[in-house]
Design a protein around this motif. Structure first.
Motif, short mmCIF file in Angstrom:
data_model
loop_
_atom_site.label_atom_id
_atom_site.label_comp_id
_atom_site.label_asym_id
_atom_site.label_seq_id
_atom_site.Cartn_x
_atom_site.Cartn_y
_atom_site.Cartn_z
N ASP A 156 0.86 -1.18 0.00
CA ASP A 156 0.00 0.00 0.00
C ASP A 156 0.90 1.23 0.00
N PHE A 157 0.31 2.41 0.07
CA PHE A 157 1.11 3.64 0.00
C PHE A 157 1.97 3.87 1.24
N GLY A 158 1.70 3.13 2.32
CA GLY A 158 2.55 3.18 3.50
C GLY A 158 3.67 2.15 3.43
N TYR A 159 3.81 1.50 2.27
CA TYR A 159 4.80 0.45 2.00
C TYR A 159 4.61 -0.78 2.87
N ASN A 160 3.36 -1.03 3.30
CA ASN A 160 3.01 -2.25 4.04
C ASN A 160 2.65 -3.32 3.02
N GLU A 161 3.20 -4.52 3.20
CA GLU A 161 2.90 -5.60 2.26
C GLU A 161 1.54 -6.22 2.55
N LEU A 162 0.81 -6.55 1.49
CA LEU A 162 -0.44 -7.27 1.66
C LEU A 162 -0.65 -8.19 0.48
N ASN A 163 -1.48 -9.21 0.70
CA ASN A 163 -1.81 -10.18 -0.32
C ASN A 163 -3.21 -9.85 -0.83
N LEU A 164 -3.31 -9.48 -2.09
CA LEU A 164 -4.60 -9.09 -2.65
C LEU A 164 -5.62 -10.23 -2.61
N LEU A 165 -5.15 -11.47 -2.72
CA LEU A 165 -6.08 -12.60 -2.72
C LEU A 165 -6.70 -12.82 -1.35
N GLU A 166 -5.98 -12.43 -0.30
CA GLU A 166 -6.57 -12.49 1.05
C GLU A 166 -7.50 -11.30 1.28
N LYS A 167 -7.03 -10.12 0.88
CA LYS A 167 -7.81 -8.90 1.12
C LYS A 167 -9.16 -8.92 0.38
N TYR A 168 -9.18 -9.46 -0.83
CA TYR A 168 -10.40 -9.46 -1.64
C TYR A 168 -10.93 -10.89 -1.86
N LYS A 169 -10.74 -11.72 -0.88
CA LYS A 169 -11.14 -13.13 -0.95
C LYS A 169 -12.64 -13.26 -1.28
N GLY A 170 -12.94 -14.18 -2.21
CA GLY A 170 -14.32 -14.46 -2.56
C GLY A 170 -14.92 -13.54 -3.60
N LYS A 171 -14.14 -12.59 -4.13
CA LYS A 171 -14.64 -11.68 -5.17
C LYS A 171 -13.86 -11.92 -6.46
N PRO A 172 -14.55 -11.90 -7.60
CA PRO A 172 -13.79 -11.91 -8.85
C PRO A 172 -13.04 -10.58 -8.99
N LEU A 173 -11.83 -10.65 -9.51
CA LEU A 173 -10.97 -9.47 -9.60
C LEU A 173 -10.61 -9.16 -11.05
N VAL A 174 -10.56 -7.88 -11.35
CA VAL A 174 -9.96 -7.38 -12.57
C VAL A 174 -8.79 -6.54 -12.10
N TYR B 282 -0.09 -1.66 -14.44
CA TYR B 282 0.18 -0.50 -15.29
C TYR B 282 1.36 0.30 -14.74
N ASN B 283 1.69 1.38 -15.44
CA ASN B 283 2.72 2.31 -15.00
C ASN B 283 2.27 3.71 -15.42
N ASN B 284 2.47 4.68 -14.54
CA ASN B 284 2.06 6.06 -14.83
C ASN B 284 2.72 6.63 -16.08
N ASN C 129 12.11 1.12 -11.80
CA ASN C 129 13.38 1.74 -11.42
C ASN C 129 13.42 1.84 -9.90
N LYS C 130 14.46 2.40 -9.38
CA LYS C 130 14.64 2.45 -7.92
C LYS C 130 13.99 3.68 -7.28
N LYS C 131 13.44 4.57 -8.11
CA LYS C 131 12.85 5.80 -7.59
C LYS C 131 11.56 5.47 -6.82
N PRO C 132 11.47 5.92 -5.57
CA PRO C 132 10.25 5.65 -4.80
C PRO C 132 9.02 6.31 -5.44
N VAL C 133 7.89 5.64 -5.37
CA VAL C 133 6.64 6.16 -5.90
C VAL C 133 5.73 6.45 -4.72
N THR C 134 5.16 7.65 -4.71
CA THR C 134 4.30 8.06 -3.60
C THR C 134 2.83 8.05 -4.03
#
Length: 149
Positions: free
Chosen positions: A15-33, A37-39, A72-77
């Motif tokens: 997330d934007f606080g650089y905390n790791e999360l697993n999208l499959l756990e966070k959105y469990k039971g929902k179809p995902l799209v 991408y890159n800005n 690249n190594k540049k942090p993204v905010t």
């Protein structure tokens, strides 16, 4: 011999606080799209992101998620991510893919790469691009995904 279909074990992002999360756990039971991408990708910001927003409005049962892959190594905010939108509100959840790990995990051909994942966590389709041909493949795949079961 039919290929065995197994669920994806995880899709790890930050997330934007650089905390790791697993999208499959966070959105469990929902179809995902998921749109990887890159800005800096004009096809992403000009066609794919607006298309993803339309899908979110059109398909109520889907969870649309953006994953910004960092090459690249540049942090993204969070401000960097929001800079491509006309409002300062994100149209759907967006996460960071440090060192393009998710991009590599799904052997992306480039950006945007679309991942359609069933409610059971199985990769249904992976589609590259944002031009008309890709949009048509995506539309048919979404209709099939949403009308299964």
């Amino acid at each position: 011999m039919e290929k065995e279909i197994t669920p994806i074990p995880s899709i790890k992002v930050q997330d934007f606080g650089y905390n790791e999360l697993n999208l499959l756990e966070k959105y469990k039971g929902k179809p995902l799209v998921i749109i990887i991408y890159n800005n800096q990708c004009l096809g992403c910001t000009g066609r794919a992101i607006p298309l993803a927003y339309e899908y979110q409005k059109e398909y109520a049962d889907l969870q649309v998620i953006g994953i910004h892959s960092i090459f690249n190594k540049k942090p993204v905010t969070e401000d960097d991510i929001k800079s491509i939108f006309t409002t300062q509100e994100l149209p759907f959840p967006i996460y960071l893919d440090q060192n393009h790990q998710v991009y590599d995990q799904f052997e992306s051909e480039g950006t945007p790469q679309w991942l359609l994942i069933t409610a059971e966590g199985i990769l249904y389709r992976s589609i590259f691009g944002s031009q008309l041909g890709a949009q048509n493949r995506l539309m048919y795949a979404l209709d099939a995904l949403c009308n299964e079961g």
